[in-house]
Design a protein around this motif. Structure first.
Motif, short mmCIF file in Angstrom:
data_model
loop_
_atom_site.label_atom_id
_atom_site.label_comp_id
_atom_site.label_asym_id
_atom_site.label_seq_id
_atom_site.Cartn_x
_atom_site.Cartn_y
_atom_site.Cartn_z
N ALA A 20 0.82 -1.20 0.00
CA ALA A 20 0.00 0.00 0.00
C ALA A 20 0.85 1.26 0.00
O ALA A 20 0.41 2.30 -0.45
N GLU A 21 2.09 1.17 0.52
CA GLU A 21 2.89 2.37 0.69
C GLU A 21 3.89 2.61 -0.44
O GLU A 21 4.10 3.73 -0.85
N ALA A 22 4.54 1.57 -0.92
CA ALA A 22 5.66 1.75 -1.84
C ALA A 22 5.17 2.17 -3.22
O ALA A 22 4.48 1.40 -3.89
N PRO A 23 5.51 3.37 -3.68
CA PRO A 23 5.05 3.81 -5.00
C PRO A 23 5.79 3.06 -6.11
O PRO A 23 6.96 2.69 -5.95
N PRO A 24 5.15 2.84 -7.24
CA PRO A 24 5.86 2.27 -8.37
C PRO A 24 6.93 3.24 -8.87
O PRO A 24 6.85 4.44 -8.61
N PRO A 25 7.93 2.74 -9.56
CA PRO A 25 9.06 3.59 -9.98
C PRO A 25 8.60 4.81 -10.77
O PRO A 25 7.79 4.71 -11.69
N GLY A 26 9.12 5.97 -10.39
CA GLY A 26 8.87 7.20 -11.13
C GLY A 26 7.61 7.94 -10.77
O GLY A 26 7.42 9.09 -11.20
N LEU A 27 6.72 7.35 -9.96
CA LEU A 27 5.46 8.03 -9.67
C LEU A 27 5.68 9.28 -8.84
O LEU A 27 5.09 10.34 -9.12
N GLU A 28 6.52 9.19 -7.82
CA GLU A 28 6.75 10.38 -6.99
C GLU A 28 7.38 11.51 -7.79
O GLU A 28 7.07 12.69 -7.59
N ALA A 29 8.26 11.16 -8.71
CA ALA A 29 8.85 12.20 -9.58
C ALA A 29 7.79 12.83 -10.46
O ALA A 29 7.80 14.05 -10.70
N ALA A 30 6.83 12.03 -10.93
CA ALA A 30 5.76 12.57 -11.78
C ALA A 30 4.85 13.51 -11.02
O ALA A 30 4.25 14.42 -11.61
N LEU A 31 4.74 13.32 -9.70
CA LEU A 31 3.85 14.14 -8.89
C LEU A 31 4.55 15.33 -8.26
O LEU A 31 3.93 16.09 -7.51
#
Length: 699
Positions: A20-31
């Motif tokens: 539930a917590e770990a974002p897929p690669p690159g998602l945080e950069a996209a946001l």
């Protein structure tokens, strides 16, 4: 049903906390895109200010001539879930005032302030102040809607009443006006000695003038209508305001649109005597433009002319007329929408953004224009493949605005003579996740209506890909060929870009009911709870995707929030054979329940078409077709939603349980409609991406 939750409501077997917590690669950069908003300019100084949000951290910034080098007035570092709004500058530009907290997009008032960070302390609605030359910000009051005068007094609203405090917060706040109405729309006179305000009284409202504690309130041409949006003449002797009919009369039909006429009244600020100087025609096009940013955008210009927005030719345009009355002059002719509008410092020129330009694709963009207040001679200020919005006068011939592009996040810029731009503050160039330039596409609905969309195609080739239809909320919204000017949809745009980077073809559909394509498009027959005709455009979008060579027609999903959540649920209920999975964020699922809770008429003998409306509303709702619903859905909702009640999703979940439909849920305690915390958006986005990848790629 599977529950996705950590610190959320757990109903059935949850996924693991790590999943539930770990974002897929690159998602945080996209946001991590910057989002500047609330751009303003001082009335008599070459200074601007704005609010920037990055990953939920909100700060106030300012810049001044000659170099317009930005510096922060606040230095927040936490994703605390408290919005910053109501930003104003003193006329001389020496002080900035803003509001911290609240939910300023709510559809109904709530007794408590939002607390999505789950603070154990009482959360309050606060007014803050800072000297633009530097120094620590100070809290000067608890309240909302500040208006600062030329003399340095701040009027504001607390508990629906008008209060006052000095701009530096050195004095104790005190009530300013004792009135039994609910105060709104505060406007100081040019010299800062008098205050115009609206007194809302249920079925009518007045505009009043306060001129001192020892003087009675002067009511301006009081009548039986809803008076609002007061603006002062440059000499401070008169006030213009809008007037709409008061509540009452025979029940108006709910299943058909009726004209909403309005007028402009000009009154003497000392005596209160006044009269209507313009009356709209009693036609659909003559209705008050209340579903557009800033409504009528009433302003008092040079040469004693009033400027306002109306849809008299079927498009939202700017008009002007003499303050003494006369025929309105159309200033911005053409098939496009004028949106954010302001006036030059000398009041002789209007600055605005509109979805028009030299290219056909500009109807899905925004560009800046200027036009004199007394003749139809618009001149383009910006052009090209970018988007520009919310222009303000920055001093001299300079205009400050927010600019973005298909693969460039929003940033504040200043342009001068010759169109040369100067970047203000940090560039958005540091935000560079994988992105594509969406393509403008046009297709036909089953009834022949032309529908616009933006197509995000993944880079590279290879095989048939899964595809997703995105439907915006509102519904009076328009998605664009670049980062949009609203924070909710800037987020949606970033998510669509990320989905494309993960190999999904994404089509954002600008369905009927949205803005940008004329009043007839925005007010179609048998739409919404009257028959859901806009769903034809969603179906057409899916068929368009299925026609593309690079799309697998058997793997189509759909997602959207608010009104887009409604259309997502409707698509899954009516067309599970086409839409194989969906993500529904805080959607309306039973129009009849929503109408009964919010719009029920007063108890009276005359019922109008109330019963027929409830029947149509239910039949236009996803819950009416749950028996046909087969595809899985992810339901996401904050339980402190003040726009779409949380009970809409509870009700749908119960029905899906009874029908044996597979669904997942993500419930965000204490979160509102447009999530205030980046952490909550991230949870929702992680769940969304994982859901689509499991349902559309994993089979």
């Amino acid at each position: 049903m599977r529950s996705i939750a950590l610190g959320m409501l757990l109903v059935a077997a949850p996924v693991t906390a790590q999943a539930a917590e770990a974002p897929p690669p690159g998602l945080e950069a996209a946001l991590a895109y910057p989002f500047p908003t609330s751009l303003i300019a001082a009335e008599a100084a070459d200074r601007i200010a704005w609010i920037t949000v990055v990953k939920g951290v909100r700060n106030v910034w300012t810049a001044a001539a000659p170099d317009y080098r930005a510096h922060p007035l606040t230095r927040a570092v936490a994703d605390d879930g408290q919005e910053l709004t109501g930003l104003v500058l003193s006329p001389d530009g020496t002080r900035a005032i803003w509001v911290r907290g609240g939910d300023h997009d709510a559809n109904w008032p709530i007794e408590w302030e939002p607390n999505p960070a789950d603070s154990a302390q009482l959360v309050t609605l606060e007014i803050w102040s800072a000297a633009t030359a530097g120094g620590a910000p100070v809290k000067i009051a608890e309240g909302d809607a500040p208006a600062i005068s030329a003399t340095g007094r701040v009027a504001y609203i607390k508990g629906d009443k008008v209060w006052s405090v000095d701009a530096a917060g050195k004095e104790k706040p005190a009530p300013l006006i004792a009135d039994h109405g609910k105060a709104a729309a505060l406007a100081w006179s040019p010299d800062g000695t008098r205050l115009a305000f609206v007194s809302r009284r249920g079925d009518h409202s007045f505009v009043g003038i306060w001129s001192g504690a020892d003087r009675p309130i002067v009511w301006l041409a009081p009548g039986m209508g809803f008076d609002g949006a007061p603006v002062w003449s440059p000499d401070g002797r008169r006030v213009a305001f809008t007037r709409r009919p008061g509540a009452g009369g025979a029940p108006e039909p709910m299943l058909t649109e009726t004209p909403r006429p309005w007028s402009i009244v000009v009154a003497d600020a000392a005596s209160g005597e006044g009269r209507a100087v313009w009356q709209s025609p009693r036609t659909a096009n003559g209705s008050y433009p209340g579903e557009i940013s800033d409504g009528a955008a009433l302003m008092w210009g040079a040469r004693d002319r009033l400027v306002f927005r109306a849809e008299l030719d079927g498009w939202p345009h700017l008009y002007s007329l003499p303050a003494a009355g006369g025929e309105p002059l159309l200033l911005t002719p053409g098939n496009f929408m004028v949106e954010h509008t302001t006036m030059s410092r000398d009041r002789a020129t209007l600055l605005y953004d509109a979805n028009t330009g030299a290219a056909a694709e500009d109807d899905d963009r925004r560009h800046l224009f200027r036009v004199p207040i007394d003749r139809a001679a618009p001149v383009a200020v910006t052009r090209g493949e970018g988007l520009e919005w919310t222009p303000v006068t920055a001093g001299g011939d300079r205009i400050a605005f927010v600019a973005a592009g298909p693969t460039r996040a929003a940033e504040v810029r200043v342009t001068g003579a010759g169109g040369r731009d100067t970047l203000v503050g940090d560039s958005s160039a540091g935000y560079a996740p994988p992105m594509v330039a969406p393509k403008r596409v046009v297709f036909k609905a089953s009834d022949g209506l032309t529908v616009h969309g933006q197509l995000f195609e993944p880079a590279g080739g290879g095989g048939k890909r899964p595809a997703i239809v995105f439907v915006h909320g509102g519904p009076m919204r328009q998605m664009l060929l670049g980062f949009p000017y609203m924070d909710y949809y800037a987020h949606s745009y970033a998510v669509n870009q990320y989905l494309a980077s993960r190999g999904f073809v994404v089509l954002s559909v600008n369905y009927r009911l949205g803005i940008g394509y004329g009043r007839a498009f925005q007010h179609p027959d048998k739409s919404s709870f009257r028959g859901a005709s806009e769903y034809r455009d969603v179906q057409a979008g899916a068929k368009y995707l299925q026609s593309l060579a690079g799309v697998d027609p058997a793997r189509i999903g759909i997602w959207g929030g608010s009104y887009g959540g409604y259309l997502t649920a409707l698509a899954l209920a009516r067309d599970s054979a086409t839409f194989k999975a969906g993500v529904d964020l805080h959607g309306v699922h039973d129009w009849s329940r929503l109408i009964a809770e919010e719009d029920k008429p007063a108890v009276r003998y005359e019922k109008g078409d109330w019963e027929a409306t409830l029947k149509s509303a239910f039949e236009s709702s996803p819950v009416a077709d749950v028996a046909r619903w087969k595809s899985p859905v992810l339901l996401i909702h904050g339980d402190d939603d003040r726009n779409v009640r949380f009970n809409q999703t509870i009700d749908l979940a119960r029905r899906l349980d009874d029908a044996g439909v597979r669904y997942e849920e993500l419930v965000l305690p204490n979160e509102i409609h447009g999530f205030l915390r980046y952490a909550d958006w991230l949870k929702a986005d992680v769940a969304t991406v994982r859901f689509f990848e499991a349902e559309l790629k994993g089979k």
